[in-house]
Design an enzyme around this catalytic site. Sequence first.
Site, short mmCIF file in Angstrom:
data_model
loop_
_atom_site.label_atom_id
_atom_site.label_comp_id
_atom_site.label_asym_id
_atom_site.label_seq_id
_atom_site.Cartn_x
_atom_site.Cartn_y
_atom_site.Cartn_z
CB SER A 219 1.07 4.72 57.64
OG SER A 219 1.90 5.49 58.50
CE1 TYR B 238 5.81 3.08 54.81
CE2 TYR B 238 5.18 4.91 56.21
CZ TYR B 238 5.15 3.57 55.93
OH TYR B 238 4.48 2.71 56.75
#
Length: 255
Positions: free
Chosen positions: A146, A160
């Site tokens: 990401s 996350y």
Amino acid sequence: MPVPPPLRQRILITGASAGLGREMARAWAARGRDLALCARRPDALERLRDELLAATPSAVVSLHVVDVADHEAVDAAVDDAAAALGGLDRVVVNAGVAGGDSLGLDGAEANRTTARTNFLGAVHQAESALRVFRPAGAGHLVFISSMSALRGMGGAMNVYSATKAGVSALAEGLRSDLVGTGIAVTAVHPGYVRTEMASHFPRMLMASDPDRATRAIVAAVEREPARAYVPALPWAALAWPMRLMPLGLYRRVAG
């Protein structure tokens, strides 16, 4: 003398029942790839298989129900997939969740689930994939990381983003370990994508629709680069500014 057609590529995708995993399965099935689709929900996997076979009757699709946080289940799924397809050429480490909250509040269990699934699950998948790839002296291990891996993020994104930073570091270390083995390693860093998993993110700056993001991911993975920021516009251009931006400014921009 005619050139023989290339062998059908065999791709395992985890987290294939929804989001980017499902979209990648659709894209690769349309390209004639053979697929091993892994996820926790058998009903969703079966619906996807039926859809793929209806659109591409020549596709080969095997289904494997697995929780990537369970290393024995991951080993079994990868072994079963390799047997079903006659081997594996690419494993896409995609399964992930995005639950949790700022530490010390009420999100402790969701934070632990995110950490187990996204990072420890990635370790399990890489271990299993490399037990197939190393004896073959070939393979492509793909980690879906990401853009949030590039900087720590606060609030609900804290754990996350930390797990995705770990995934990117894992990919880089493996790339170093595997030099000269014939095994490629790619870390893909998507920006925000409008998927169900990301629906609770507090900010969705310059978010892409799943179709655009998937086209960018698949095109990047096919090139087998060390890393890719996708879609390239704007994220490849923003990678270095994100790393260098002072924390106070970054916090105001990204949260």
